[in-house]
Design a protein around this motif. Structure first.
Motif, PDB file in Angstrom:
ATOM      1  N   PHE A   1      49.931 -59.707  27.279  1.00  0.00           N
ATOM      2  CA  PHE A   1      49.208 -59.432  26.032  1.00  0.00           C
ATOM      3  C   PHE A   1      49.930 -59.968  24.807  1.00  0.00           C
ATOM      4  N   ALA A   2      51.247 -60.177  24.863  1.00  0.00           N
ATOM      5  CA  ALA A   2      51.956 -60.671  23.686  1.00  0.00           C
ATOM      6  C   ALA A   2      53.293 -61.280  24.084  1.00  0.00           C
ATOM      7  N   TYR A   3      53.843 -62.058  23.157  1.00  0.00           N
ATOM      8  CA  TYR A   3      55.151 -62.675  23.373  1.00  0.00           C
ATOM      9  C   TYR A   3      55.843 -62.819  22.027  1.00  0.00           C
ATOM     10  N   VAL A   4      57.130 -63.076  22.070  1.00  0.00           N
ATOM     11  CA  VAL A   4      57.864 -63.477  20.878  1.00  0.00           C
ATOM     12  C   VAL A   4      58.544 -64.800  21.176  1.00  0.00           C
ATOM     13  N   GLY A   5      58.678 -65.610  20.147  1.00  0.00           N
ATOM     14  CA  GLY A   5      59.358 -66.893  20.279  1.00  0.00           C
ATOM     15  C   GLY A   5      60.169 -67.158  19.033  1.00  0.00           C
ATOM     16  N   ALA A   6      61.336 -67.762  19.205  1.00  0.00           N
ATOM     17  CA  ALA A   6      62.198 -68.104  18.075  1.00  0.00           C
ATOM     18  C   ALA A   6      62.324 -69.617  17.998  1.00  0.00           C
ATOM     19  N   PHE A   7      62.137 -70.124  16.800  1.00  0.00           N
ATOM     20  CA  PHE A   7      62.208 -71.561  16.564  1.00  0.00           C
ATOM     21  C   PHE A   7      63.262 -71.825  15.498  1.00  0.00           C
ATOM     22  N   THR A   8      63.374 -73.032  15.029  1.00  0.00           N
ATOM     23  CA  THR A   8      64.418 -73.384  14.080  1.00  0.00           C
ATOM     24  C   THR A   8      64.288 -72.618  12.764  1.00  0.00           C
ATOM     25  N   ALA A   9      63.083 -72.503  12.246  1.00  0.00           N
ATOM     26  CA  ALA A   9      62.895 -71.912  10.923  1.00  0.00           C
ATOM     27  C   ALA A   9      61.971 -70.695  10.901  1.00  0.00           C
ATOM     28  N   HIS A  10      61.487 -70.279  12.063  1.00  0.00           N
ATOM     29  CA  HIS A  10      60.569 -69.141  12.070  1.00  0.00           C
ATOM     30  C   HIS A  10      60.546 -68.466  13.437  1.00  0.00           C
ATOM     31  N   VAL A  11      59.921 -67.301  13.450  1.00  0.00           N
ATOM     32  CA  VAL A  11      59.694 -66.523  14.669  1.00  0.00           C
ATOM     33  C   VAL A  11      58.195 -66.342  14.806  1.00  0.00           C
ATOM     34  N   ASN A  12      57.691 -66.445  16.021  1.00  0.00           N
ATOM     35  CA  ASN A  12      56.280 -66.148  16.287  1.00  0.00           C
ATOM     36  C   ASN A  12      56.171 -64.851  17.072  1.00  0.00           C
ATOM     37  N   ILE A  13      55.201 -64.061  16.711  1.00  0.00           N
ATOM     38  CA  ILE A  13      54.744 -62.958  17.548  1.00  0.00           C
ATOM     39  C   ILE A  13      53.345 -63.380  17.954  1.00  0.00           C
ATOM     40  N   GLY A  14      53.186 -63.683  19.238  1.00  0.00           N
ATOM     41  CA  GLY A  14      51.930 -64.242  19.720  1.00  0.00           C
ATOM     42  C   GLY A  14      51.139 -63.251  20.546  1.00  0.00           C
ATOM     43  N   PHE A  15      49.829 -63.453  20.533  1.00  0.00           N
ATOM     44  CA  PHE A  15      48.911 -62.572  21.255  1.00  0.00           C
ATOM     45  C   PHE A  15      48.005 -63.419  22.133  1.00  0.00           C
ATOM     46  N   PHE A  16      48.028 -63.146  23.430  1.00  0.00           N
ATOM     47  CA  PHE A  16      47.289 -63.954  24.395  1.00  0.00           C
ATOM     48  C   PHE A  16      45.778 -63.886  24.191  1.00  0.00           C
ATOM     49  N   ALA A  17      45.269 -62.763  23.710  1.00  0.00           N
ATOM     50  CA  ALA A  17      43.839 -62.637  23.407  1.00  0.00           C
ATOM     51  C   ALA A  17      43.656 -62.405  21.910  1.00  0.00           C
ATOM     52  N   GLY A  18      44.485 -63.041  21.114  1.00  0.00           N
ATOM     53  CA  GLY A  18      44.510 -62.828  19.678  1.00  0.00           C
ATOM     54  C   GLY A  18      43.225 -63.172  18.954  1.00  0.00           C
ATOM     55  N   ALA A  19      42.455 -64.109  19.487  1.00  0.00           N
ATOM     56  CA  ALA A  19      41.200 -64.490  18.824  1.00  0.00           C
ATOM     57  C   ALA A  19      40.212 -63.333  18.789  1.00  0.00           C
TER      58      ALA A  19
END
Length: 131
Positions: free
Chosen positions: A62-80
């Protein structure tokens, strides 16, 4: 056929997820949000998927977190499908959406907490419906 991403290998606490956070950097900014994902319900399981800590309702992501160079994402698999009155969700895919957090910029914590709760409830409903 199901539209859910299923991960039968998801477990209550995955040591690989802990190791990912131990690496530091912007991952530390993502950690409190992943803790909120973990606390969303008693049936939350986790694993690493595509190099990101991923939270599941049972085995349905249902969700994930990701870290990149300049930001963090909190993602949702059914976010739409999620209500987003604060307009935090980004992305134009068929299903997935994410919230982008940047160091030094305040997060809309109440709105993000509401998205996490809605994502968990939505996936719980989908799992119960056998989607």
């Amino acid at each position: 056929m199901t539209s859910l991403m299923r991960f039968p290998s998801a477990v209550r606490r995955d040591p690989a997820v802990e190791a990912w956070f131990d690496a530091g950097d912007l991952r530390l900014m993502a950690q409190p949000w992943f803790e909120r994902l973990r606390a969303a319900g008693p049936d939350v399981r986790e694993l690493m998927h595509d190099h990101c800590p991923t939270a599941c309702v049972e085995d349905a992501a249902f969700a994930y977190v990701g870290a990149f160079t300049a930001h963090v994402n909190i993602g949702f698999f059914a976010g739409a499908a999620l209500p987003d009155p604060a307009g935090l969700l980004q992305g134009a895919g068929k299903r997935m959406r994410h919230v982008k957090l940047r160091w030094g910029e305040p997060a809309d914590e109440p709105a993000l907490k509401a998205l996490i709760a809605a994502a968990y409830a939505d996936m719980r409903r989908r799992v119960d419906a056998g989607e």
